[in-house]
Design an enzyme around this catalytic site. Structure first.
Site, short mmCIF file in Angstrom:
data_model
loop_
_atom_site.label_atom_id
_atom_site.label_comp_id
_atom_site.label_asym_id
_atom_site.label_seq_id
_atom_site.Cartn_x
_atom_site.Cartn_y
_atom_site.Cartn_z
N CYS A 40 11.18 23.91 -79.17
CA CYS A 40 10.79 25.09 -78.40
C CYS A 40 11.13 24.93 -76.92
CB CYS A 40 9.29 25.33 -78.51
SG CYS A 40 8.72 25.87 -80.10
N ILE A 41 11.10 26.07 -76.25
CA ILE A 41 11.27 26.12 -74.80
C ILE A 41 9.97 26.63 -74.19
CG2 ILE A 41 12.48 27.24 -72.88
CD1 ILE A 41 14.31 25.37 -74.31
#
Lengths: 199, 122
Positions: A40-41
């Site tokens: 994820c970011i």
């Protein structure tokens, strides 16, 4: 030892865990946002003059950087965060960003982390938002803490013995996404999705 | 002759998404970066429809519509909001200002095309 007068004590701190698909913002010096990232970011944005900041956390489902889904959902995740900051008094031209995550955690997820990182970098560049720090890629999970009032970020890499939440690409949308409301004479016929009548 | 749409948004990414969708369907798209830019472009050229964001610097979507509707050039041009906002109070203000519709982001290409086709024609 003396403590900085304007720094909240530990008992005053409120830690909010930001999960995938979430977006939060605050101007409170007592607020800390925390998250754990694999592929994820998370984007930490802050207007240092207004003293407001916020964090989003997303995972786009495709390893294709040019995929239309990236534009649609990635832009949406970013826009929600920017709008939340603007509502708290930020000025768009002063917003600074720090981006984290995008690791390759498992072979099953392929290059998704890399594509997510590329999207985040490109989005900030296209939008003219200054990226003051980034820690992207690699193959280790990250624990992030963000102080929205000041823009301070603390990153810690996690070891293989740490439990990292399983990440499955998913797109969480707020209720009503894509809904259309026509106010007057335009009928709802021929529309692909349910249309709301004017209230 | 293709229909011409004015896309108003301070986000280049959103404008790109709208442009790619509509140009691919045969529309001509002119972009404006905020409400003030939109006001200048919409008074200089007649558009078949205008799609506008709400939260923008200099002049927001509601401010743009209110000013535009007072001008002779602002009569009869359909304007639809494209916004992450979904509050009923904002929608009521948009209707009062002269918008004909409100679409909540994010949307897919088919949804956007259907709205534009409906308000501007194919």
């Amino acid at each position: 030892m003396t403590r900085c007068a304007d720094r909240p004590s530990a008992s005053q701190i409120s830690i909010t865990h930001v999960t995938q698909g979430s977006c939060v913002a605050s101007a409170s010096p007592n607020e800390v946002y925390a998250t754990i990232l694999g592929s994820c970011i998370c984007t930490c944005m802050c207007d240092p003059v207004a003293g407001v900041g916020g964090m989003n956390h997303f995972l786009l489902p495709s390893s294709e950087v040019e995929d239309a889904q990236h534009l649609r959902y990635g832009s949406h995740a970013m826009e929600l965060l920017i709008n939340a900051l603007l509502k708290l008094g930020a000025a768009r031209q002063r917003i600074e960003a720090k981006i984290f995550g995008g690791a390759m955690m498992t072979p099953q997820l392929g290059a998704i982390g890399q594509a997510n990182a590329a999207f985040a970098r490109r989005y900030l560049r296209d939008e003219g938002i200054l990226c003051t720090a980034q820690s992207l890629g690699g193959n280790r999970a990250r624990r992030i803490r963000f102080w929205p009032k000041t823009g301070r970020v603390q990153q810690m890499f996690l070891g293989s013995e740490d439990v990292v939440p399983t990440e499955q690409p998913q797109l969480r949308l707020q209720g009503g996404a894509g809904d259309v409301t026509f106010f007057d004479r335009h009928s709802n016929a021929e529309m692909p999705d349910p249309i709301k009548e004017p209230r | 002759m293709s229909k011409t749409i004015l896309a108003v948004d301070d986000s280049p990414s959103v404008r790109q998404m709208v442009r790619l969708t509509l140009v691919g369907a045969g529309y001509t798209v002119v972009e404006a970066v905020d409400g003030q830019d939109a006001l200048e472009k919409a008074t200089a050229q007649r558009f078949d429809a205008i799609l506008t964001d709400q939260n923008m610097p200099r002049l927001d979507g509601l401010g743009f519509i209110r000013k535009f509707r007072t001008l002779p050039e602002g009569k009869g041009v359909p304007i639809v909001f494209l916004s992450t906002e979904s509050q009923d109070t904002l929608k009521a203000q948009a209707k009062e200002a002269g918008a004909i519709g409100w679409m909540i982001k994010p949307f897919d290409q088919a949804q956007l095309l259907a709205v534009v086709k409906k308000v501007a024609g194919a």
